[in-house]
Design a protein around this motif. Sequence first.
Motif, PDB file in Angstrom:
ATOM      1  N   PRO A 220       0.806  -1.223   0.000  1.00  0.00           N
ATOM      2  CA  PRO A 220       0.000   0.000   0.000  1.00  0.00           C
ATOM      3  C   PRO A 220       0.839   1.274   0.000  1.00  0.00           C
ATOM      4  O   PRO A 220       0.451   2.277  -0.603  1.00  0.00           O
ATOM      5  N   SER A 221       1.992   1.253   0.676  1.00  0.00           N
ATOM      6  CA  SER A 221       2.850   2.435   0.694  1.00  0.00           C
ATOM      7  C   SER A 221       3.399   2.732  -0.693  1.00  0.00           C
ATOM      8  O   SER A 221       3.381   3.889  -1.155  1.00  0.00           O
TER       9      SER A 221
ATOM     10  N   ALA B 296      -6.629   2.987  -3.371  1.00  0.00           N
ATOM     11  CA  ALA B 296      -5.966   3.629  -2.231  1.00  0.00           C
ATOM     12  C   ALA B 296      -6.943   3.837  -1.082  1.00  0.00           C
ATOM     13  O   ALA B 296      -6.590   3.666   0.093  1.00  0.00           O
ATOM     14  N   LEU B 297      -8.179   4.205  -1.397  1.00  0.00           N
ATOM     15  CA  LEU B 297      -9.188   4.377  -0.349  1.00  0.00           C
ATOM     16  C   LEU B 297      -9.444   3.066   0.387  1.00  0.00           C
ATOM     17  O   LEU B 297      -9.603   3.045   1.613  1.00  0.00           O
ATOM     18  N   CYS B 298      -9.502   1.973  -0.355  1.00  0.00           N
ATOM     19  CA  CYS B 298      -9.743   0.668   0.267  1.00  0.00           C
ATOM     20  C   CYS B 298      -8.605   0.261   1.196  1.00  0.00           C
ATOM     21  O   CYS B 298      -8.819  -0.489   2.156  1.00  0.00           O
ATOM     22  N   LEU B 299      -7.395   0.745   0.918  1.00  0.00           N
ATOM     23  CA  LEU B 299      -6.206   0.346   1.675  1.00  0.00           C
ATOM     24  C   LEU B 299      -5.858   1.339   2.770  1.00  0.00           C
ATOM     25  O   LEU B 299      -4.777   1.254   3.360  1.00  0.00           O
TER      26      LEU B 299
ATOM     27  N   GLY C 145       5.139   7.280   6.469  1.00  0.00           N
ATOM     28  CA  GLY C 145       5.634   8.565   6.001  1.00  0.00           C
ATOM     29  C   GLY C 145       6.398   8.510   4.698  1.00  0.00           C
ATOM     30  O   GLY C 145       7.058   9.479   4.346  1.00  0.00           O
ATOM     31  N   MET C 146       6.320   7.408   3.974  1.00  0.00           N
ATOM     32  CA  MET C 146       7.163   7.285   2.781  1.00  0.00           C
ATOM     33  C   MET C 146       6.496   7.788   1.513  1.00  0.00           C
ATOM     34  O   MET C 146       7.127   7.831   0.460  1.00  0.00           O
ATOM     35  N   ALA C 147       5.235   8.167   1.574  1.00  0.00           N
ATOM     36  CA  ALA C 147       4.526   8.665   0.391  1.00  0.00           C
ATOM     37  C   ALA C 147       3.509   9.698   0.853  1.00  0.00           C
ATOM     38  O   ALA C 147       3.253   9.859   2.041  1.00  0.00           O
ATOM     39  N   TYR C 148       2.941  10.406  -0.105  1.00  0.00           N
ATOM     40  CA  TYR C 148       1.873  11.334   0.236  1.00  0.00           C
ATOM     41  C   TYR C 148       0.703  10.570   0.850  1.00  0.00           C
ATOM     42  O   TYR C 148       0.413   9.428   0.473  1.00  0.00           O
ATOM     43  N   ARG C 149       0.031  11.202   1.805  1.00  0.00           N
ATOM     44  CA  ARG C 149      -1.143  10.602   2.413  1.00  0.00           C
ATOM     45  C   ARG C 149      -2.251  10.447   1.374  1.00  0.00           C
ATOM     46  O   ARG C 149      -2.309  11.172   0.371  1.00  0.00           O
ATOM     47  N   THR C 150      -3.155   9.534   1.646  1.00  0.00           N
ATOM     48  CA  THR C 150      -4.252   9.283   0.713  1.00  0.00           C
ATOM     49  C   THR C 150      -5.079  10.539   0.473  1.00  0.00           C
ATOM     50  O   THR C 150      -5.480  10.815  -0.663  1.00  0.00           O
ATOM     51  N   ASP C 151      -5.348  11.342   1.515  1.00  0.00           N
ATOM     52  CA  ASP C 151      -6.158  12.539   1.304  1.00  0.00           C
ATOM     53  C   ASP C 151      -5.445  13.552   0.408  1.00  0.00           C
ATOM     54  O   ASP C 151      -6.083  14.248  -0.391  1.00  0.00           O
ATOM     55  N   GLU C 152      -4.118  13.639   0.498  1.00  0.00           N
ATOM     56  CA  GLU C 152      -3.367  14.527  -0.385  1.00  0.00           C
ATOM     57  C   GLU C 152      -3.429  14.044  -1.833  1.00  0.00           C
ATOM     58  O   GLU C 152      -3.554  14.844  -2.769  1.00  0.00           O
ATOM     59  N   LEU C 153      -3.343  12.744  -2.005  1.00  0.00           N
ATOM     60  CA  LEU C 153      -3.417  12.167  -3.348  1.00  0.00           C
ATOM     61  C   LEU C 153      -4.798  12.378  -3.955  1.00  0.00           C
ATOM     62  O   LEU C 153      -4.927  12.725  -5.140  1.00  0.00           O
ATOM     63  N   LEU C 154      -5.834  12.175  -3.146  1.00  0.00           N
ATOM     64  CA  LEU C 154      -7.199  12.350  -3.657  1.00  0.00           C
ATOM     65  C   LEU C 154      -7.489  13.814  -3.976  1.00  0.00           C
ATOM     66  O   LEU C 154      -8.234  14.116  -4.918  1.00  0.00           O
TER      67      LEU C 154
ATOM     68  N   GLY D  29      -3.931   6.910   7.358  1.00  0.00           N
ATOM     69  CA  GLY D  29      -2.732   6.194   6.919  1.00  0.00           C
ATOM     70  C   GLY D  29      -3.075   4.859   6.295  1.00  0.00           C
ATOM     71  O   GLY D  29      -4.111   4.262   6.594  1.00  0.00           O
ATOM     72  N   VAL D  30      -2.188   4.376   5.426  1.00  0.00           N
ATOM     73  CA  VAL D  30      -2.443   3.111   4.738  1.00  0.00           C
ATOM     74  C   VAL D  30      -2.075   1.921   5.613  1.00  0.00           C
ATOM     75  O   VAL D  30      -1.410   2.053   6.640  1.00  0.00           O
ATOM     76  N   ALA D  31      -2.516   0.750   5.194  1.00  0.00           N
ATOM     77  CA  ALA D  31      -2.079  -0.504   5.813  1.00  0.00           C
ATOM     78  C   ALA D  31      -0.598  -0.701   5.521  1.00  0.00           C
ATOM     79  O   ALA D  31      -0.069  -0.195   4.531  1.00  0.00           O
ATOM     80  N   LEU D  32       0.086  -1.472   6.376  1.00  0.00           N
ATOM     81  CA  LEU D  32       1.540  -1.627   6.259  1.00  0.00           C
ATOM     82  C   LEU D  32       1.942  -2.992   5.722  1.00  0.00           C
ATOM     83  O   LEU D  32       3.037  -3.468   6.015  1.00  0.00           O
ATOM     84  N   PHE D  33       1.108  -3.622   4.922  1.00  0.00           N
ATOM     85  CA  PHE D  33       1.477  -4.914   4.352  1.00  0.00           C
ATOM     86  C   PHE D  33       2.721  -4.775   3.481  1.00  0.00           C
ATOM     87  O   PHE D  33       2.903  -3.785   2.761  1.00  0.00           O
ATOM     88  N   ASN D  34       3.545  -5.819   3.528  1.00  0.00           N
ATOM     89  CA  ASN D  34       4.807  -5.838   2.779  1.00  0.00           C
ATOM     90  C   ASN D  34       5.652  -4.635   3.193  1.00  0.00           C
ATOM     91  O   ASN D  34       5.419  -4.026   4.226  1.00  0.00           O
ATOM     92  N   ASP D  35       6.672  -4.284   2.420  1.00  0.00           N
ATOM     93  CA  ASP D  35       7.528  -3.164   2.814  1.00  0.00           C
ATOM     94  C   ASP D  35       6.767  -1.847   2.725  1.00  0.00           C
ATOM     95  O   ASP D  35       5.886  -1.684   1.877  1.00  0.00           O
ATOM     96  N   GLY D  36       7.141  -0.914   3.572  1.00  0.00           N
ATOM     97  CA  GLY D  36       6.530   0.401   3.498  1.00  0.00           C
ATOM     98  C   GLY D  36       6.623   1.137   4.813  1.00  0.00           C
ATOM     99  O   GLY D  36       7.286   0.695   5.761  1.00  0.00           O
ATOM    100  N   GLY D  37       5.955   2.284   4.875  1.00  0.00           N
ATOM    101  CA  GLY D  37       5.943   3.099   6.074  1.00  0.00           C
ATOM    102  C   GLY D  37       4.891   4.183   5.932  1.00  0.00           C
ATOM    103  O   GLY D  37       4.522   4.567   4.818  1.00  0.00           O
TER     104      GLY D  37
END
Length: 578
Positions: free
Chosen positions: A244-245, A286-289, A305-314, A295-303
């Motif tokens: 998701p990140s 992205a909304l589903c995750l 703070g490593m990408a724009y938040r979902t609300d910023e992207l939307l 904040g997004v789910a942390l499945f697999n690698d990620g964090g």
Amino acid sequence: MLRRLERQLTMLRHIPPRQIARRLELTVRRRLARRLAGRLALEPAPALAPQLPQPIFAPRMLLEREGGGWRFWQPWGSMELPLQIDWQLPGDDPETVSWRINLHFMEFLEAVDDRAFVAIVSDWIDKNPLHARDAWRCAWWSYNLAIRVVVWMQQIAARRPRLPDAFVASATASLAQQLRFLERHLETDLRGNHLMRDLKALLWAGSFFTGPEASRWQRKGEALLASELAWQVLDDGCHYERSPSYHCQVLGDLLEIASLCGTGPRLAAPLEAKLLAALDRMAAAALCLTHPDGGVALFNDGGLGMAYRTDELLQAHAEAGRPAPAVDAGAFALPAGGFYGLHAAEEQLIVDCGAIGPDELIGHGHGDISSFEWSVGGRRIIVDQGTFQYNASPERVQVRSTKSHNTLVIDDAEQCDFYGAHRCGRRARPIVLGYEGAADRLVFEGTHDGFDHLPGRPRHIRRFDAMPGRLSITDRIEGAGSHAGKGGLLLHPDCEVSLAGDTATITSGPVVVRLSSSMPLSAEPAEWFPNLYTRRPTTRLRYAFSTADGERSLTLQLVATEPSQAAEGPTSAGPRTM
């Protein structure tokens, strides 16, 4: 030795020969990069386009003056830097290496004033020539370079009327040299989010500059975009790395690419249509995750703070004139990505029953098939452990292991054969056995073949039955012979837990959840890694059963909450960690 060779061969058979050949080619090219320095600087920089493409996201505050130097921020913390930045930042430990890489991304330039912008960019140009020994290892590494040149171009465009002409000439000359290097060292050996960054840099340069060279960068970027959109963005909108990140990172890159259509050369109509359709699918996914805290789910690698938040992207998606994603309350299925769940007011269940990643790019995958995250009452309750670091280490092994996820381990074995920092030999295949979705209920059942290598070929069968405020999980082990299963539930650090045999009361602020189990429960100390190099102590609940016990169950029931006191969401976007 034989075990290592077997692992390597298993991994390599999943990688297309052309990508292996490209890796070998790039290995040679990078070591000969110093010889390119003079040739890449011979040609003058292309002229600037009449209308320069502007940034579409708000500046990130990653650098600020402090005393006689700087305070440099990353999601995991901050560090002091001298006024004259030491671009080599000595040290070989993983955290120092990450600081050094992020220095060369130079995303912190968004936060500085014009005078500092000119001084820092000029200093980088002076201190990081291509002909320097091992320059390709960090300063001129393709991924780092691709991020940096876009930042420079965006900031020159935003500040152009206030910048000295001599500086603009120097910076654009360096940009041209860096872009020529990138053009020769595109990460087509790796693809994934790295290549998305590379092609975005080419397309941005195609709009920032004008002339034959800019047109060539534009054509090359368009060709790569066409192939990578088809390959990396799945039919349900998930990014194929299943993180998701990284999904949000790539969505941000594609939104920036789409913004170029308003200022520079337009993409060919069919390609532009495919890009916009991909953006719409990715925004919905992205909304589903994303959890209620933003904040997004942390499945697999990620964090977080490593990408724009979902609300910023939307918001950027909406400002591009695209329709708002239609994600209604109730069950959802992203079958290509392998995510299933239930969305309700202040609540999000996300189940991961998909491939751990694309076979040819498995490096960000974890052993998390049939794992899940759950928020209720606006607060995270059951969480994925996250990722502490990317370097090969015991902690890297631990965070990728099956036992670190909210799923079941059989006979202390692993779903997948992870080794090194980003490698995987044998890998599990998910199998969806059933999905029923309604406005107020999710019923999902799945398994995988990750334990087929064990005697008796045991299978972990997991069933989720979820309604708003209630989640029931049923586990069983099928296969020949007797097998032992061990499972865990990692609690968010804000949770407190009280155990009483086969029941537990979990409290997070005003939210109270009752856990009922058909097995005895125990608790052990654990850690949560919301961002790289960030540890938060927490608790993991443990349970165990055997084949002879038959079907076992866990039920989480919300018993009290005050939604208006939901926990504060994670912080906004930080750097783009590789």
